[in-house]
Design a protein around this motif. Sequence first.
Motif, PDB file in Angstrom:
ATOM      1  N   GLU A   1     -33.691 -42.726  87.576  1.00  0.00           N
ATOM      2  CA  GLU A   1     -34.571 -43.100  86.466  1.00  0.00           C
ATOM      3  C   GLU A   1     -35.726 -43.994  86.905  1.00  0.00           C
ATOM      4  O   GLU A   1     -36.894 -43.684  86.631  1.00  0.00           O
ATOM      5  N   PRO A   2     -35.490 -45.099  87.611  1.00  0.00           N
ATOM      6  CA  PRO A   2     -36.645 -45.884  88.092  1.00  0.00           C
ATOM      7  C   PRO A   2     -37.468 -45.154  89.142  1.00  0.00           C
ATOM      8  O   PRO A   2     -38.679 -45.389  89.247  1.00  0.00           O
ATOM      9  N   LEU A   3     -36.838 -44.272  89.912  1.00  0.00           N
ATOM     10  CA  LEU A   3     -37.604 -43.506  90.896  1.00  0.00           C
ATOM     11  C   LEU A   3     -38.647 -42.632  90.213  1.00  0.00           C
ATOM     12  O   LEU A   3     -39.823 -42.613  90.605  1.00  0.00           O
ATOM     13  N   LEU A   4     -38.245 -41.901  89.172  1.00  0.00           N
ATOM     14  CA  LEU A   4     -39.198 -41.044  88.464  1.00  0.00           C
ATOM     15  C   LEU A   4     -40.237 -41.873  87.726  1.00  0.00           C
ATOM     16  O   LEU A   4     -41.399 -41.464  87.610  1.00  0.00           O
ATOM     17  N   ARG A   5     -39.854 -43.038  87.266  1.00  0.00           N
ATOM     18  CA  ARG A   5     -40.826 -43.907  86.599  1.00  0.00           C
ATOM     19  C   ARG A   5     -41.886 -44.400  87.589  1.00  0.00           C
ATOM     20  O   ARG A   5     -43.081 -44.450  87.261  1.00  0.00           O
ATOM     21  N   PHE A   6     -41.475 -44.745  88.810  1.00  0.00           N
ATOM     22  CA  PHE A   6     -42.427 -45.122  89.856  1.00  0.00           C
ATOM     23  C   PHE A   6     -43.372 -43.961  90.175  1.00  0.00           C
ATOM     24  O   PHE A   6     -44.587 -44.148  90.314  1.00  0.00           O
ATOM     25  N   VAL A   7     -42.821 -42.759  90.291  1.00  0.00           N
ATOM     26  CA  VAL A   7     -43.639 -41.589  90.638  1.00  0.00           C
ATOM     27  C   VAL A   7     -44.636 -41.284  89.524  1.00  0.00           C
ATOM     28  O   VAL A   7     -45.822 -41.016  89.783  1.00  0.00           O
ATOM     29  N   ASN A   8     -44.181 -41.308  88.271  1.00  0.00           N
ATOM     30  CA  ASN A   8     -45.094 -41.057  87.157  1.00  0.00           C
ATOM     31  C   ASN A   8     -46.204 -42.106  87.100  1.00  0.00           C
ATOM     32  O   ASN A   8     -47.365 -41.785  86.822  1.00  0.00           O
ATOM     33  N   PHE A   9     -45.836 -43.360  87.355  1.00  0.00           N
ATOM     34  CA  PHE A   9     -46.846 -44.432  87.369  1.00  0.00           C
ATOM     35  C   PHE A   9     -47.926 -44.149  88.410  1.00  0.00           C
ATOM     36  O   PHE A   9     -49.130 -44.249  88.122  1.00  0.00           O
ATOM     37  N   ARG A  10     -47.504 -43.764  89.595  1.00  0.00           N
ATOM     38  CA  ARG A  10     -48.479 -43.507  90.675  1.00  0.00           C
ATOM     39  C   ARG A  10     -49.325 -42.272  90.365  1.00  0.00           C
ATOM     40  O   ARG A  10     -50.547 -42.272  90.598  1.00  0.00           O
ATOM     41  N   LEU A  11     -48.709 -41.235  89.831  1.00  0.00           N
ATOM     42  CA  LEU A  11     -49.447 -40.001  89.546  1.00  0.00           C
ATOM     43  C   LEU A  11     -50.443 -40.181  88.407  1.00  0.00           C
ATOM     44  O   LEU A  11     -51.560 -39.667  88.466  1.00  0.00           O
TER      45      LEU A  11
END
Length: 556
Positions: free
Chosen positions: A220-230
């Motif tokens: 969950e935090p991994l995908l949140r980090f990725v979405n933030f960067r994208l």
Amino acid sequence: MVKHYRAPGKKKEGNDANLSPGHKHSRNSKSVYLFSGVTPRQPKKKVKGTHRTYYHLKDVSFLHHEPLLEEHRTIKVHDRQIKKAEAKKNHKLANRLREKTPKPKIDMIIRQRYPRFVDALGELDDCLTMVHLFAALPASESKKIDVELVHKCRRLAHEWQAFISRTHKLRKTFVSVKGIYYQAEVEGQTITWLTPHLLQQVVSDDVDMLTMLNFLQFYEPLLRFVNFRLYHSINLEYPPRLDTRLEAFAADLYALSKYANASKPSGLILEASQLAESKQVESKQKGADGENEKSELRLAQLHHQLLSNEPGALMHLVEDLAGEDEKDQDTRECKNLFKNLKFFLSREVQRESLLFVIPAFGGTVSWEGKGAPFDDSDQSITHQIVDRDAQGHRFLSREYIQPQWIFDCVNARIILPTERYMVGRIPPPHLSPFVNYDKEGYVPDYAKTIKHLQAAARKEILPLPGVGKEDSLQGAITYTSADSNVEKETSCVVQTGESTTNGQENVDTDMSLLMMPHSSRELYETMKISNKRKQNETDLIKQRKKKLDEAKGQRS
């Protein structure tokens, strides 16, 4: 089971009794190993059976100072306090403690595990599959799946889909029994994930939900980090703000896609807003006419540079910022596949998958229900997606097709003919884009048809089997009876030559097998068995196809 074993050539450094409580066998220690990236090693001899997992003593000592262990111990103490309050029937205190349960933070572990953003994208397949799975699961207290967790996963999944659809990064789709497979290319990384069908999901008792929740705690935090960067890469603020009206109508993905058409304030807009604020402050406090005139002049210049104030006008600024996508040939093809096509989804069609796929390939889409951008009476609609025979009023200006047509067009990258996808007809087979039929040894008939349609769309000429493209274009081939006799003689010579070469190859193969080591020989035999099994499957498919053709011929 957390065990240690002695490394070769080293002395024994201790036993399990000397380890801290967090290092012993528990669910918390397993999650620590998972998050920290420590993988179990296989000892030469497993003392207490093969069903146990063994870790090297150095790995355990490495985790001795892990901050996550202390957080898990705090959570363990907090759970003990809740049980104590419930045992004393102090339900108010128990509920208060339950609301204040500390949650472990693994942001630092994600940064340590993925030092580069490309590394995180490369391992996003399982993360997306897990998040989409929990987004479709029902909330259950017995399975420890709460409503907040489901909504959070659903929001993350929609944010990811909105970015992929907005930037036209989707490449392949395939509808299977398990769900819908998607494949996208983001910054050179190929990402494939599976989403379940929008049906009532039942959680089986055979599934270890605690282990899956441990994985989700990391994903969950991994995908949140990725979405933030994208999102920041295309100049959008994160988390995006949803339209509450569309969110109430369960149109979250459309709301996010609509939001993606308007960027966060860029440098030009920020300068204009800052000048407007400074103008108001200066007019109230100082009242300096000269400075106001300068600010008004600068604001007029900025507004002249900006586009008109029509809805979605800022989208062009975002497209200019993301102009590097135009350099990619695949992105250009995907963006223009459904260009100038307008789709309308009927009530019985699965809305969420088509709302994701159609805009990703340049199409405009609406649906039947509240919050839709346009209704079915719009005369500019070119295609209506339906999945039932009974229809009311039919418009002659549009085509009524089944949903499979969308996915087949996406995989073929061309607009396929709609005759075989009309309502009431049996559609052609839905071919998987992840299978290379030439290597499998059997090419379906519809795959050949699509290949010819692709060549016709690209204005290419497919060569005949055994004939080069130049020969097929020239066509200057004379065929006489004398030539046929010569051809027969040459074919006989070629056949005898082939038999001779095959015999020589068999002898060479036998000699090479004798010279091979035992392990390589076993690997070779395994490859032969695998190839034979694949050939048998191909032959079986061909036999079934032949029987079906014969049955159709008898009926006709």
